[in-house]
Enzyme design. Structure first.
Site, mmCIF file in Angstrom:
data_model
loop_
_atom_site.group_PDB
_atom_site.id
_atom_site.type_symbol
_atom_site.label_atom_id
_atom_site.label_comp_id
_atom_site.label_asym_id
_atom_site.label_seq_id
_atom_site.Cartn_x
_atom_site.Cartn_y
_atom_site.Cartn_z
ATOM 1 N N HIS A 115 -5.583 -0.507 0.064
ATOM 2 C CA HIS A 115 -5.329 -1.810 0.683
ATOM 3 C C HIS A 115 -6.566 -2.166 1.525
ATOM 4 O O HIS A 115 -7.234 -1.273 2.041
ATOM 5 C CB HIS A 115 -4.100 -1.643 1.577
ATOM 6 C CG HIS A 115 -3.571 -2.891 2.210
ATOM 7 N ND1 HIS A 115 -4.121 -3.432 3.345
ATOM 8 C CD2 HIS A 115 -2.526 -3.687 1.877
ATOM 9 C CE1 HIS A 115 -3.433 -4.513 3.681
ATOM 10 N NE2 HIS A 115 -2.465 -4.693 2.814
ATOM 11 N N ASP B 285 -2.813 6.770 4.752
ATOM 12 C CA ASP B 285 -2.189 5.467 4.988
ATOM 13 C C ASP B 285 -0.807 5.543 4.364
ATOM 14 O O ASP B 285 -0.654 5.496 3.144
ATOM 15 C CB ASP B 285 -3.058 4.393 4.325
ATOM 16 C CG ASP B 285 -2.371 3.035 4.216
ATOM 17 O OD1 ASP B 285 -1.163 2.946 4.493
ATOM 18 O OD2 ASP B 285 -3.054 2.067 3.836
ATOM 19 N N GLN C 28 3.209 2.380 2.708
ATOM 20 C CA GLN C 28 4.166 2.177 1.611
ATOM 21 C C GLN C 28 5.008 3.413 1.334
ATOM 22 O O GLN C 28 5.960 3.352 0.555
ATOM 23 C CB GLN C 28 3.423 1.776 0.324
ATOM 24 C CG GLN C 28 2.733 0.437 0.391
ATOM 25 C CD GLN C 28 3.699 -0.735 0.551
ATOM 26 O OE1 GLN C 28 4.902 -0.616 0.307
ATOM 27 N NE2 GLN C 28 3.176 -1.857 0.982
ATOM 28 N N LYS D 281 7.609 -2.402 7.459
ATOM 29 C CA LYS D 281 7.839 -2.052 6.053
ATOM 30 C C LYS D 281 8.998 -1.065 5.931
ATOM 31 O O LYS D 281 9.397 -0.701 4.831
ATOM 32 C CB LYS D 281 6.581 -1.414 5.459
ATOM 33 C CG LYS D 281 5.352 -2.300 5.641
ATOM 34 C CD LYS D 281 4.517 -2.376 4.418
ATOM 35 C CE LYS D 281 3.166 -2.962 4.712
ATOM 36 N NZ LYS D 281 2.979 -4.264 4.056
ATOM 37 N N CYS E 58 -3.881 -8.026 -1.072
ATOM 38 C CA CYS E 58 -4.846 -7.389 -0.155
ATOM 39 C C CYS E 58 -5.491 -6.179 -0.805
ATOM 40 O O CYS E 58 -5.765 -5.166 -0.150
ATOM 41 C CB CYS E 58 -4.201 -6.973 1.158
ATOM 42 S SG CYS E 58 -3.577 -8.349 2.095
HETATM 43 C C1 LIG Z 1 -0.861 0.495 1.547
HETATM 44 C C2 LIG Z 1 -0.933 -0.369 2.760
HETATM 45 N N1 LIG Z 1 -1.744 -0.036 3.757
HETATM 46 C C3 LIG Z 1 -1.829 -0.774 4.876
HETATM 47 C C4 LIG Z 1 -1.108 -1.923 5.041
HETATM 48 C C5 LIG Z 1 -1.271 -2.712 6.289
HETATM 49 O O1 LIG Z 1 -0.121 -2.662 7.061
HETATM 50 P P1 LIG Z 1 0.061 -3.615 8.299
HETATM 51 O O2 LIG Z 1 -0.175 -5.005 7.810
HETATM 52 O O3 LIG Z 1 1.475 -3.388 8.720
HETATM 53 O O4 LIG Z 1 -0.915 -3.209 9.337
HETATM 54 C C6 LIG Z 1 -0.244 -2.319 4.025
HETATM 55 C C7 LIG Z 1 0.528 -3.556 4.173
HETATM 56 O O5 LIG Z 1 0.463 -4.483 3.391
HETATM 57 C C8 LIG Z 1 -0.160 -1.529 2.859
HETATM 58 O O6 LIG Z 1 0.643 -1.885 1.859
#
Ligand SMILES: Cc1ncc(COP(=O)(O)O)c(C=O)c1O
Lengths: 422, 153
Positions: free
Chosen positions: A138, A215, A218, A241, A379
């Site tokens: 992401h 990270d 998900q 999430k 993203c």
């Molecule tokens: C794999 C992954 N990493 C990071 C993020 C970023 O999360 P946040 O927007 O809650 O900071 C997301 C959210 O879309 C994600 O799907």
């Protein structure tokens, strides 16, 4: 410091079998209608809906416990502090950290990655060093590393994906070298659904003494997380999430590392003593929580963790696997549909493209049918580039979704073919 | 309730399937690249001007959703042979059709001709950017602003 042990599940609340209809009743938004049709919410990778218990926990905190934390001597402040620190212990239990001080409340996964990149990684990167990520990240697990690499004269390396959306592990291993100072990988890809072999990745990195940040944005809503079993140095999650409130998340960091790190931001709460000459920083986690935190959010986050644990992540995972298999079969059978992301180990994310119909049009037509999906690059522009598509349509499922909702997605796709005559 | 057939009018579907003036204009003296980061739409608009500021030829290429592709296609038909000033006026009316007060734009739709098929887009606010991307890009090409145009700026 004493560590409270938290029961893994609340036996009284846990439903005997996986009763999705009963679970759906916990989520007010799931009984909404849009355009006169019942809402089928299939955009859970973007954000999830919230159960009543989370909404109530946050509202009740405002009603009954609203005060600042760690500051007052009065009753409400004590109550607020207890609720906030209680939520921290719930998160500790959720990721199975050894110590509650290893949980830093942050704004979300993005904030957590920025924190680690700009403190921990920045102090360890020298010109010529490398940070290793993968091709499925992401943007929030790419850009913070690019920024710190640029600042330090270091280099970002990327392990490629194969055609199914799996990381090429041979290349991953090859890219790990004496120059690698940090590995940052997603546990689960938001755009492809791929579950990365993080255990193996951590093992390979640790064999070269390279610290690893996962990270977990998900993964946390779908899988049991155990940071001690994984052995990673950092793990980041987002409350929103995981059926919790927006604006809060948690960073797990190994205590000795957090204790050695410089602060992320300066301000109140993160200090021990301040004079104009010098400031002595507080111990973790306070060192990384400058300013008044999102107290209500943290309390709601704690309630979301209670909710997930009461159902049981193993049950959630099993149910979602069944739903994914069903949806994959149905979707693959639709003429003109191509699935992007067909990893062997996958979470319930279905990214797809339809011949001659752009994702944006797919999204609008499904929306009119009451089916909420996401369209675009999610993203993850490098992922789109890898598969040569400008955008995909993505249905991402949660444990409250049903086969009937998947059927409505499929029926909506038929409608698209009707409108577009393809 | 807005209806899908208001949005996806036959004319729009036709121009999506068979876009007119599609493909690079070799020797164009004005061009710009437009980008809508929300949906990943990317398109290039190419223009050659004749004396007196008349748009002699205009073409486009790129990838996008049905609305943005059809809008680009219909735009090229609408502005070809027009003066720069007339093209700008048309853009204003078009914008008004999509976002303005419906009682005001009723008058404008006669001058819009075929472009009036986009009226349904106003019921789908998230799609307005798709319909205006080509126009913003044309505007950028003609004002010599050849930087990338983004609907998010
Ligand atoms: C794999 C992954 N990493 C990071 C993020 C970023 O999360 P946040 O927007 O809650 O900071 C997301 C959210 O879309 C994600 O799907």
């Amino acid at each position: 410091m004493t560590i409270d042990t938290i029961p893994k599940t609340d036996a009284k609340k846990a439903p005997a079998a996986f009763d999705v209809e009963r679970i759906r009743k916990d989520f007010p938004a799931l009984s909404l209608s849009v355009y006169g049709k019942p809402l089928a919410y299939l955009d859970n990778a973007a954000t999830s809906q919230k159960p009543e218990s989370v909404i109530e926990a946050e509202a009740n905190w405002y009603r009954e416990s609203c005060a600042n934390v760690h500051r007052g001597v009065h009753a409400l402040s004590v109550r607020a502090t207890a609720a906030y620190e209680g939520a921290r212990r719930k998160l500790q239990g959720f990721v199975n950290a050894a110590d509650a001080r290893e949980i830093v409340f942050v704004k979300g996964t993005t904030d957590a990655v920025n924190l680690v990149a700009s403190t921990f990684a920045k102090s360890r990167l020298d010109p010529g060093d490398e940070v290793l990520i993968t091709g499925l990240e992401h943007h929030s697990n790419i850009v913070p590393w690019q920024l710190v690499c640029e600042e330090r004269g270091a280099k970002l390396r990327v392990a490629r994906l194969n055609d199914d959306g799996e990381v090429d592990m041979e290349e991953f291993e090859r890219l790990l070298s004496s120059r690698t100072k940090m590995v940052a990988v997603s546990h689960i890809s938001n755009s492809l659904g791929t579950i990365n072999p993080v255990e193996r990745m951590i093992e390979l990195a640790h064999a070269r003494d390279v610290p690893v940040m996962i990270d977990g944005a998900q993964a946390a809503p779908h899988k049991r997380i155990d940071v001690q079993a994984l052995g990673c140095e950092f793990y980041a999650i987002s409350s929103h999430k995981m059926f919790g409130p927006t604006g809060v998340g948690a960073l797990y960091g190994r205590l000795d590392l957090l204790a050695s790190m410089r602060p992320y931001q300066g301000g109140g709460e993160m200090i021990r003593t301040v004079s104009f000459e010098s400031t002595e920083y507080a111990e973790p986690p306070a060192r990384f929580e400058a300013g008044t935190p999102n107290i209500a959010g943290a309390v709601g986050f704690g309630a979301a963790v209670d909710y997930l644990l009461a159902i049981g992540l193993d049950k959630i995972e099993a149910y979602e696997e069944g739903l994914l298999a069903y949806a994959t079969e149905k979707l693959s059978a639709v003429p003109g549909v191509r699935l992007i992301g067909t990893a062997r180990h996958k979470a319930a994310v279905l990214s797809f493209v339809i011949d001659d119909v752009h994702a944006h049009d797919v999204g609008t037509i499904l929306d009119q049918e009451g089916v909420a999906i996401r369209t675009g690059h999610h993203c993850a522009q490098p992922v789109m580039d890898r598969y040569g598509v400008p955008a995909t349509s993505r249905a991402s499922l949660a444990f409250y979704n049903t086969r009937e909702e998947v059927d409505r997605l499929i029926a909506g796709l038929a409608k698209i073919r009707e409108v577009f005559g393809v | 309730m807005s209806d899908l057939t208001d949005l996806y009018q036959e004319v729009i579907l036709d121009h999506n399937r068979q876009p007119r003036n599609f493909g690079e204009l070799v020797g164009a003296d004005h061009k710009a690249r437009g980008h809508n980061p929300l949906c990943g739409d990317q398109l290039n608009v190419y223009v050659t001007l004749a004396g007196g500021g008349v748009i002699e030829d205009v073409r486009f290429d790129g990838s996008g959703c049905a609305i943005s592709k059809a809008s680009a296609s219909l735009m090229t038909e609408a502005v070809k042979g027009k003066t720069l000033a007339d093209a700008e006026t048309l853009f204003k009316s078009f914008h008004e059709l999509l976002t303005g007060d419906p009682s005001v734009h009723a008058a404008a739709s006669t001058e819009l001709g075929k472009l009036a098929v986009f009226e349904g887009v106003r019921e789908f606010p998230v799609r307005v950017k798709c319909a205006t991307l080509a126009w913003h890009t044309l505007h950028a090409a003609l004002s010599g602003d050849t930087e990338r145009v983004s609907t998010e700026s």
